[in-house]
Design a protein around this motif. Structure first.
Motif, PDB file in Angstrom:
ATOM      1  N   ASP A   1      15.215  -6.402  11.578  1.00  0.00           N
ATOM      2  CA  ASP A   1      15.069  -7.733  10.986  1.00  0.00           C
ATOM      3  C   ASP A   1      13.597  -8.118  10.868  1.00  0.00           C
ATOM      4  O   ASP A   1      13.168  -8.636   9.839  1.00  0.00           O
ATOM      5  CB  ASP A   1      15.825  -8.761  11.834  1.00  0.00           C
ATOM      6  N   ALA A   2      12.840  -7.820  11.923  1.00  0.00           N
ATOM      7  CA  ALA A   2      11.424  -8.201  11.931  1.00  0.00           C
ATOM      8  C   ALA A   2      10.622  -7.443  10.881  1.00  0.00           C
ATOM      9  O   ALA A   2       9.682  -7.994  10.296  1.00  0.00           O
ATOM     10  CB  ALA A   2      10.836  -7.970  13.319  1.00  0.00           C
ATOM     11  N   TYR A   3      10.980  -6.188  10.617  1.00  0.00           N
ATOM     12  CA  TYR A   3      10.189  -5.352   9.709  1.00  0.00           C
ATOM     13  C   TYR A   3      10.878  -5.132   8.361  1.00  0.00           C
ATOM     14  O   TYR A   3      10.404  -4.342   7.547  1.00  0.00           O
ATOM     15  CB  TYR A   3       9.887  -4.006  10.372  1.00  0.00           C
ATOM     16  N   GLY A   4      11.986  -5.836   8.130  1.00  0.00           N
ATOM     17  CA  GLY A   4      12.643  -5.757   6.830  1.00  0.00           C
ATOM     18  C   GLY A   4      13.288  -4.419   6.533  1.00  0.00           C
ATOM     19  O   GLY A   4      13.311  -3.977   5.373  1.00  0.00           O
ATOM     20  N   VAL A   5      13.823  -3.778   7.551  1.00  0.00           N
ATOM     21  CA  VAL A   5      14.407  -2.445   7.383  1.00  0.00           C
ATOM     22  C   VAL A   5      15.926  -2.555   7.269  1.00  0.00           C
ATOM     23  O   VAL A   5      16.574  -3.136   8.150  1.00  0.00           O
ATOM     24  CB  VAL A   5      14.032  -1.540   8.581  1.00  0.00           C
ATOM     25  N   PRO A   6      16.523  -2.005   6.240  1.00  0.00           N
ATOM     26  CA  PRO A   6      17.992  -1.961   6.183  1.00  0.00           C
ATOM     27  C   PRO A   6      18.531  -1.011   7.245  1.00  0.00           C
ATOM     28  O   PRO A   6      17.825  -0.100   7.700  1.00  0.00           O
ATOM     29  CB  PRO A   6      18.280  -1.442   4.779  1.00  0.00           C
ATOM     30  N   LEU A   7      19.774  -1.225   7.629  1.00  0.00           N
ATOM     31  CA  LEU A   7      20.341  -0.360   8.667  1.00  0.00           C
ATOM     32  C   LEU A   7      21.772   0.020   8.320  1.00  0.00           C
ATOM     33  O   LEU A   7      22.472  -0.685   7.599  1.00  0.00           O
ATOM     34  CB  LEU A   7      20.268  -1.021  10.035  1.00  0.00           C
ATOM     35  N   THR A   8      22.167   1.155   8.874  1.00  0.00           N
ATOM     36  CA  THR A   8      23.526   1.667   8.699  1.00  0.00           C
ATOM     37  C   THR A   8      24.100   1.991  10.061  1.00  0.00           C
ATOM     38  O   THR A   8      23.643   2.915  10.730  1.00  0.00           O
ATOM     39  CB  THR A   8      23.517   2.939   7.827  1.00  0.00           C
ATOM     40  N   PRO A   9      25.111   1.234  10.519  1.00  0.00           N
ATOM     41  CA  PRO A   9      25.795   1.613  11.759  1.00  0.00           C
ATOM     42  C   PRO A   9      26.627   2.865  11.520  1.00  0.00           C
ATOM     43  O   PRO A   9      27.216   3.036  10.459  1.00  0.00           O
ATOM     44  CB  PRO A   9      26.699   0.399  12.055  1.00  0.00           C
ATOM     45  N   ARG A  10      26.691   3.735  12.519  1.00  0.00           N
ATOM     46  CA  ARG A  10      27.400   5.008  12.346  1.00  0.00           C
ATOM     47  C   ARG A  10      28.151   5.366  13.613  1.00  0.00           C
ATOM     48  O   ARG A  10      27.637   5.200  14.721  1.00  0.00           O
ATOM     49  CB  ARG A  10      26.393   6.111  12.010  1.00  0.00           C
ATOM     50  N   GLY A  11      29.390   5.843  13.436  1.00  0.00           N
ATOM     51  CA  GLY A  11      30.172   6.338  14.555  1.00  0.00           C
ATOM     52  C   GLY A  11      30.159   7.851  14.575  1.00  0.00           C
ATOM     53  O   GLY A  11      29.123   8.479  14.762  1.00  0.00           O
ATOM     54  N   GLY A  12      31.320   8.470  14.329  1.00  0.00           N
ATOM     55  CA  GLY A  12      31.395   9.926  14.339  1.00  0.00           C
ATOM     56  C   GLY A  12      30.864  10.572  13.077  1.00  0.00           C
ATOM     57  O   GLY A  12      30.760  11.793  13.008  1.00  0.00           O
ATOM     58  N   GLY A  13      30.549   9.778  12.063  1.00  0.00           N
ATOM     59  CA  GLY A  13      29.990  10.333  10.840  1.00  0.00           C
ATOM     60  C   GLY A  13      30.976  11.166  10.047  1.00  0.00           C
ATOM     61  O   GLY A  13      30.577  12.096   9.355  1.00  0.00           O
ATOM     62  N   THR A  14      32.272  10.827  10.132  1.00  0.00           N
ATOM     63  CA  THR A  14      33.289  11.596   9.416  1.00  0.00           C
ATOM     64  C   THR A  14      33.763  10.866   8.163  1.00  0.00           C
ATOM     65  O   THR A  14      34.789  11.233   7.583  1.00  0.00           O
ATOM     66  CB  THR A  14      34.494  11.886  10.330  1.00  0.00           C
TER      67      THR A  14
ATOM     68  N   LEU B   1      13.346   1.866  -0.622  1.00  0.00           N
ATOM     69  CA  LEU B   1      12.987   0.983   0.480  1.00  0.00           C
ATOM     70  C   LEU B   1      11.746   0.191   0.129  1.00  0.00           C
ATOM     71  O   LEU B   1      10.833   0.692  -0.534  1.00  0.00           O
ATOM     72  CB  LEU B   1      12.710   1.821   1.738  1.00  0.00           C
ATOM     73  N   PRO B   2      11.674  -1.056   0.594  1.00  0.00           N
ATOM     74  CA  PRO B   2      10.452  -1.830   0.397  1.00  0.00           C
ATOM     75  C   PRO B   2       9.329  -1.268   1.252  1.00  0.00           C
ATOM     76  O   PRO B   2       9.546  -0.412   2.107  1.00  0.00           O
ATOM     77  CB  PRO B   2      10.859  -3.242   0.862  1.00  0.00           C
ATOM     78  N   ASP B   3       8.120  -1.717   0.995  1.00  0.00           N
ATOM     79  CA  ASP B   3       6.992  -1.291   1.830  1.00  0.00           C
ATOM     80  C   ASP B   3       7.237  -1.722   3.261  1.00  0.00           C
ATOM     81  O   ASP B   3       7.499  -2.895   3.546  1.00  0.00           O
ATOM     82  CB  ASP B   3       5.688  -1.915   1.322  1.00  0.00           C
ATOM     83  N   ILE B   4       7.149  -0.783   4.174  1.00  0.00           N
ATOM     84  CA  ILE B   4       7.470  -1.041   5.577  1.00  0.00           C
ATOM     85  C   ILE B   4       6.312  -0.567   6.436  1.00  0.00           C
ATOM     86  O   ILE B   4       5.735   0.498   6.195  1.00  0.00           O
ATOM     87  CB  ILE B   4       8.766  -0.299   5.981  1.00  0.00           C
ATOM     88  N   ASP B   5       5.957  -1.374   7.420  1.00  0.00           N
ATOM     89  CA  ASP B   5       4.964  -0.971   8.413  1.00  0.00           C
ATOM     90  C   ASP B   5       5.651  -0.007   9.377  1.00  0.00           C
ATOM     91  O   ASP B   5       6.150  -0.407  10.430  1.00  0.00           O
ATOM     92  CB  ASP B   5       4.424  -2.211   9.141  1.00  0.00           C
ATOM     93  N   LEU B   6       5.706   1.250   8.985  1.00  0.00           N
ATOM     94  CA  LEU B   6       6.469   2.233   9.746  1.00  0.00           C
ATOM     95  C   LEU B   6       5.903   2.413  11.149  1.00  0.00           C
ATOM     96  O   LEU B   6       6.672   2.552  12.126  1.00  0.00           O
ATOM     97  CB  LEU B   6       6.479   3.573   9.005  1.00  0.00           C
TER      98      LEU B   6
END
Length: 1009
Positions: free
Chosen positions: A71-84, A10-15
């Motif tokens: 988007d504002a903080y440059g964070v990638p995301l993963t949408p998830r449903g039941g996780g199967t 991950l890039p540097d992120i203002d967590l």
């Protein structure tokens, strides 16, 4: 430990700022703690990624706000449903957005248009239930239909068994509401050329998307027409050919199967199909899987709803009590062909007509037309649980996904299978092949050795060779679950360079900064990196034996493969009662397994057995053992919880309930000295409240009353009267010594243990005097004595004060439990060595003697005792099959104790009830909710009651007054009594009453004479 992580970071992120933005704008759960992150490190694949944080949105606006923050903080995301997901496409190192808990609205079902509007978290079975009253269903039905979500199905282009008739998810999506990483929202569907030109002229980002799509199609039109394999199960890559004019320019369908790498789905309009009113199964047996595959092309000419393949290796793993009928025709591989009709007769005739017409390679060795719905369900269960069942070989060898669901044209399936078998032999691998033969799509779990660099290198080489084999047969490296990290690297072996370039441009027009589930399909992560098997290779020393996991706790933690059956909301079986009422991933068996896995791994949860996060995750585990039988891979969370609690509280002060209810056998023996006084204290409001506070007992609970005399005391007095002898039998050594034991037991005295029955022609049986029956409900074992003696047996008891140790096991006091079990073993061993069977009446105690005993005291002595323990019904069926039970002639509803369901099964009880004339409905209620100490513990009452209110308690309240309520478990009877206000009875009591009535009826004519 070797480096098994992918090179991405991950890039540097203002967590801190990112977290503030999420908490400010998201009304749902926002979590960055180690427990939440641990729950989402895995899906059902080989892979593991530790997320930055997790959001569980309550509303669609929450999703929009979370994506805006990303988007504002440059964070990638993963949408998830039941996780199967089996390919590693619902885990990521950025923010995971789990829509499965709250975004579950079915907004509209339109039977006229045959469509439905759904939110992404809608579970497939819920949609099918909503459509069923209109004679409709959603066609795609993966084996995870009880917990997979529509958003996840759209992400992976799920298919299921009935895609032969109704296609993939992409074939059944009409439009999608989507959200881009930059906040752009769009509703997309089929878009003709003229409409696309109009939309491309729109201002801002939306217009640019349409213009880029138009240009993409124009640039690659020839490649999309000729460079993509033409088979229905092509799920690999992006379905860009859906954008072609002849396919309606269907933008929504081109986004189905993009695995969260392009957009976030906020909602969907899906197509519904007419469901045949009746269905039957035709099962065909063949000599092996390739021979079964050769039959598929001819079978498809008959228009079946599905053609599914099984083999002997898979079937053999479910031929055990409690799993229903698994009778199959002769053969070593089978095809399950489902045929529909307006009614059962029409469906059956269509099936028989198909059978009569089969010729050549399609003619089976043997066949059966299955019209019994229960038998069909049992066979479908084998198929649906294959992804879990195939992960462990009978010898305990671990098998893994990876090469999970390749597909080839059905007419080439036999050839592919033979070549695949040769490839497996070349690599020395083993795997169970099964799956969607009618679509040429095969599932297989392979015994890849992924724990070391050499094994991973071999795995990579095999995957590349297997991909080449599929490409030679005109197939797809993924035929159902998508590419994910498992297969994205293989796409160039299947597609030409220009098609792969088109995939990259398609992703870029939606997600130019590569923030949507990066590393999937485009710019893929290495298939041999981030492997969870390599993350945990050895575990800590444990108390329990874990024989099915070679004594290795880490191996036991790898047992959960994430298929998520514990996340179902309804249905038969027990697992997982707390998740069914909280709908929280933390409270699922899978969630708890993830927490324990991460505890052993030590990266996210760093304090080992002392972890409070793991303790909290296990808190609502009822120790019902439901997962031991209902989980396809037999995860035993009750055992893992006991192990954890043992280590967590070692040398520390325990919760009060561990001292009160964990030591119940000792307190019960003490209370038996003066039961009336103890009961008065428990019934007095002030004293009762004080006792509950001290004992950590829920204030809403009533403390059960102790019996005026114990069963063992009654039994011995009865024996003395019958024998005409005096003198109290020798007792155990003191309050603790009588239960824990301090010295070895002697052989039982033949005169001790009860009066000889009137006709002791069948021999002697040992009755186990469990704590609950002995001190709280002595009428139950007394009734069993009456039944056993009527059946022709002499009843004896083990010498001294004995206990199975269950209460100490369930509270994690394994050292004490082991002492108690040694005492039990010494008491039972002489009887067992003499060939005597042992009958248990309390299901939890009987199950403890059958299973926990061997796990705490492994060895031949425990194995012999465990093999000699029976329930009352099992014993009568095995040792007195010709005994005629009294005719009760009554209606009944039965609650099966969860430990009996998990360890023993209920088939013998069903048969005994039927023979006794009890017309019984066995409730599909799962656990009663009390579950031993769980429902009595302070802080658990609400969950305990909610579990009971799912099915059991309403069914009891609604039953006619004349209907018997049967429950062999003390916990079940207590829950029913306290929450439904109605007594429940043990089957032994009902049979004993029947014998008493029979005796009274026999004596009545004598009195008249």
């Amino acid at each position: 430990m070797p480096d098994t992580t992918s090179p991405t970071a991950l890039p540097d992120i203002d967590l801190e700022g990112f977290g503030r933005a999420l908490r400010r704008d998201v009304s749902g759960t926002v979590a960055f703690d180690s427990q939440a992150r641990a729950l989402y490190t895995q899906d059902a694949s080989n892979y593991r990624h530790v997320p930055l944080g997790v959001v569980v949105p309550r509303t669609v606006d929450d999703v929009v706000a979370a994506v805006a923050a990303c988007d504002a903080y440059g964070v990638p995301l993963t949408p998830r449903g039941g996780g199967t997901s089996i390919a590693g496409n619902s885990i990521g190192e950025g923010l995971v957005i789990d829509t499965s808990r709250h975004l579950t609205a079915i907004e509209e079902v339109d039977p006229g248009r045959r469509t439905a509007r759904v939110q992404p978290g809608v579970v497939l079975d819920d949609l099918r239930a909503a459509a069923a009253p209109h004679g409709l269903t959603f066609g795609p039905d993966p084996s995870t239909h009880s917990r997979c979500t529509m958003g996840g199905m759209i992400g992976n282009n799920s298919c299921g068994s009935h895609s032969v008739a109704w296609g993939t998810t992409a074939d059944n999506v009409e439009s999608l509401d989507v959200l881009l990483h930059d906040g752009t929202r769009m509703t997309v569907g089929a878009t003709g050329r003229d409409e696309l030109d109009r939309l491309a002229a729109l201002p801002a980002r939306e217009g640019r998307i349409y213009a880029a799509l138009r240009d993409l199609v124009n640039t690659y039109m020839g490649d999309l027409r000729t460079g993509m394999p033409q088979l229905s199960r092509r799920v690999s890559g992006y379905s860009l050919d859906r954008l072609l004019p002849e396919n309606g320019g269907h933008i929504a369908r081109s986004l189905v199967g993009t695995e969260g790498s392009c957009v976030t789905v906020l909602g969907a309009t899906v197509r519904l199909v007419e469901s045949p009113p009746s269905r039957i199964l035709v099962v065909l047996g063949y000599q092996d899987a390739p021979a079964a595959a050769d039959a598929v092309p001819e079978l498809l000419q008959h228009g079946p709803l599905t053609v599914e393949g099984l083999n002997e290796q898979l079937v053999s793993r479910v031929r055990q009590p409690g799993r229903g009928r698994t009778e199959l025709p002769s053969g070593a591989a089978w095809l399950m062909v489902e045929v529909g009709g307006a009614d059962r007769a029409e469906a059956e005739e269509r099936g028989k007509a198909m059978l009569r017409s089969l010729s050549g390679a399609a003619r089976p060795l043997d066949s059966a037309v299955v019209v019994d719905p229960a038998h069909a369900r049992a066979l479908w269960r084998i198929r649906e649980e294959g992804s879990g069942l195939a992960t462990r070989a009978p010898d305990g060898t671990e098998a893994w996904p990876g090469w999970e669901d390749a597909a080839v044209p059905p007419e080439r399936l036999g050839s592919y299978l033979r070549s695949y078998d040769r490839l497996m032999d070349d690599y020395g691998y083993r795997g169970v092949v099964y799956g969607h033969f009618g679509e040429g799509c095969l599932h297989v779990r392979v015994d890849f050795g992924l724990g070391d660099a050499q094994g991973r290198g071999k795995f990579r080489s095999f995957m590349e060779d297997a991909a080449d084999l599929v490409a030679e047969h005109g197939g797809s490296v993924s035929g159902e679950h998508g590419d994910g990290q498992a297969r994205s690297e293989l796409l160039p072996r299947m597609y030409g360079d220009r098609v792969v370039r088109a995939f990259s441009e398609f992703k870029s027009l939606w997600d130019p900064r590569n923030r949507m589930n990066p590393g999937i399909i485009v710019d893929p992560l290495p298939m041999d990196a981030d492997l969870r098997q390599a993350a945990v290779t050895s575990g800590p020393l444990t108390v329990l034996d874990y024989p099915e996991d070679q004594g290795d706790f880490a191996r036991a933690m790898r047992r959960c493969v994430g298929v998520g059956k514990c996340r179902r909301h309804e249905g038969p079986g027990v697992m997982c009662p707390s998740y069914m009422v909280t709908r929280n991933e933390k409270d699922s068996t899978r969630g708890r397994a993830r927490a324990l896995f991460e505890m052993v791994n030590g990266e996210v949860i760093t304090d080992g057995w002392a972890s409070e996060e793991v303790r909290d995750s296990l808190d609502l585990c009822l120790s019902c053992k439901g997962c031991r039988s209902d989980c396809p891979v037999n995860v035993d969370m009750a055992a893992y919880k006991a192990e954890f609690l043992h280590h967590h509280y070692r040398g520390r002060v325990r919760p009060a309930s561990h001292y009160s209810m964990g030591w119940l056998p000792v307190w019960a023996r003490l209370a038996a000295v003066a039961p009336a006084e103890v009961n008065r204290a428990g019934g007095a409001r002030v004293l009762s409240e004080a006792l509950k506070r001290i004992g950590g007992i829920a204030p809403q609970r009533s403390i059960p009353e102790f019996a005026r005399t114990t069963f063992t005391r009654w039994f011995r007095r009865r024996a003395r009267r019958a024998a005409g002898a005096g003198g109290e039998p020798r007792r155990g050594g003191g309050l603790l010594g009588g239960v824990l034991g301090r010295r070895g037991g002697a052989a039982p005295r033949t005169g001790e243990g009860g009066a000889a029955p009137a006709r002791p022609e069948r021999g002697t049986v040992v009755l186990w005097p469990d704590t609950f029956g002995n001190y709280l409900t002595p009428q139950v074992p007394a009734a069993a004595v009456r039944v056993l003696e009527d059946a022709g047996f002499r009843v004896v008891l083990p010498e001294g004060q004995v206990c199975c140790g269950l209460t100490w096991v369930s509270t994690g006091q394994l050292g004490v439990a082991r002492q108690v079990m040694r005492r039990a073993l010494r008491a039972l061993a002489p009887h067992v060595e003499a060939g005597l069977p042992v009958v248990g009446l309390e299901p939890s105690c009987t199950a403890a003697l059958r299973s926990d005993l061997q796990e705490l005291l492994p060895g031949p002595a425990s194995e012999r005792v465990a093999a000699s323990v029976y329930t009352l019904s099992e014993f009568l069926a095995a040792y007195a099959p010709d005994w005629e039970p009294p005719r009760v002639e009554a209606r009944a509803i039965s609650q099966v104790h969860c430990h009996q369901h998990a360890v023993i099964g209920f088939d013998a009880d069903r048969k005994l009830m039927e023979r006794a004339g009890i017309d019984g409905d066995v409730l599909e209620s799962g656990c009663c909710g009390l579950a031993g100490n769980f429902g009595f513990e302070d802080g658990h009452y609400e969950v305990s009651k909610a579990v009971g209110e799912r099915v059991l308690l309403p069914a009891v309240r609604e039953a006619d007054p004349e209907t018997l309520v049967l429950a062999d478990g003390f916990s079940c009877r207590t829950q029913i009594d306290q929450e439904a206000g109605r007594p429940a009875r043990h089957l032994a009591e009902v049979l004993a009453d029947g014998l008493a009535r029979k005796e009274a009826e026999r004596k009545e004519p004598d009195r008249e004479r």
